[in-house]
Design a protein around this motif. Structure first.
Motif, PDB file in Angstrom:
ATOM      1  N   TYR A  86       0.771  -1.248  -0.035  1.00 27.12           N
ATOM      2  CA  TYR A  86      -0.112  -0.052   0.062  1.00 27.12           C
ATOM      3  C   TYR A  86       1.003   1.160  -0.133  1.00 27.12           C
ATOM      4  O   TYR A  86       0.578   2.135  -0.687  1.00 27.12           O
ATOM      5  N   GLN A 104      -1.783  -4.278   2.340  1.00 21.10           N
ATOM      6  CA  GLN A 104      -3.071  -4.490   2.343  1.00 21.10           C
ATOM      7  C   GLN A 104      -3.303  -5.725   2.135  1.00 21.10           C
ATOM      8  O   GLN A 104      -2.766  -6.304   0.898  1.00 21.10           O
ATOM      9  N   LEU A 118      -4.127  -2.040   7.524  1.00 25.21           N
ATOM     10  CA  LEU A 118      -2.834  -2.095   6.927  1.00 25.21           C
ATOM     11  C   LEU A 118      -2.243  -3.105   7.915  1.00 25.21           C
ATOM     12  O   LEU A 118      -2.417  -2.972   9.148  1.00 25.21           O
ATOM     13  N   ILE A 142      -5.365   3.024   7.470  1.00 26.54           N
ATOM     14  CA  ILE A 142      -5.122   3.870   6.460  1.00 26.54           C
ATOM     15  C   ILE A 142      -5.364   5.181   7.110  1.00 26.54           C
ATOM     16  O   ILE A 142      -6.489   5.666   7.638  1.00 26.54           O
TER      17      ILE A 142
END
Length: 191
Positions: A86, A104, A118, A142
């Motif tokens: 990510y 992710q 995450l 996130i």
């Protein structure tokens, strides 16, 4: 006034870690949630933690990965869960610069509760000494901005550290920290 604000922030951080420790210990005692074998759970009292150290709470700059590629992360078994990188998180720890990848899980991306989850698997110099040899994990969300707080006091062991029936992701080699991260959950010693 500034001292009071800083002291309050410090005490909030410590309380946050204490809450994490209480929660994880509670899960390990719970028959439905615990990764421990029934035999180990009967004698379980608490996990061992490094002393809480707010120096291991870092604010990292996030660099999102454009067009992230999906890959199969190696595990302790033949299972190969799909992840994508990510972002890269850049920060300083003990005066040294580091970059770790945040991942992710592809299966979580469309899941209501987990879509902003995450995964930060990492290894460091404590592995096999005072922490689990296979590395540790940190759960994150996130962020809304281009920074994220990483609290290594919330680093925990994969379930396979407690029970061989579990299949656990192996932290990719690029997520190695070349220092002793003496924060979070220590290695599990059976009673």
């Amino acid at each position: 006034l500034l001292f009071t604000i800083a002291a309050n922030a410090q005490s909030r951080r410590v309380k946050d870690v204490q809450d994490f420790q209480k929660k994880i210990n509670s899960e390990f005692k719970d028959e439905k949630e615990s990764p421990l074998t029934a035999e180990d759970r009967e004698v379980f009292t608490t996990l061992e933690f490094f002393p809480i150290d707010t120096a291991f709470i870092v604010v990292a700059k996030i660099e999102l990965i454009n067009d992230p590629v999906t890959f199969k992360m190696k595990t302790t078994t033949d299972r190969l869960p799909e992840y994508r990188t990510y972002a890269r998180a850049s920060f300083e720890l003990q005066g040294k610069p580091f970059v770790l990848n945040l991942y992710q899980n592809v299966n979580f991306m469309d899941s209501g509760d987990l879509k902003d989850y995450l995964f930060l698997p990492f290894t460091d110099k404590t592995n096999g000494v005072s922490s689990y040899g296979g590395g540790r994990f940190i759960d994150l969300k996130i962020p809304k901005k281009d920074v994220i707080t990483i609290d290594f006091n919330k680093a925990y062991n994969p379930y396979c550290a407690y029970n061989p029936k579990y299949s656990c992701p192996i932290p990719p080699s690029e997520n190695h920290l070349g220092l002793f991260v003496e924060a979070g959950v220590k290695d599990y010693k059976k009673k």
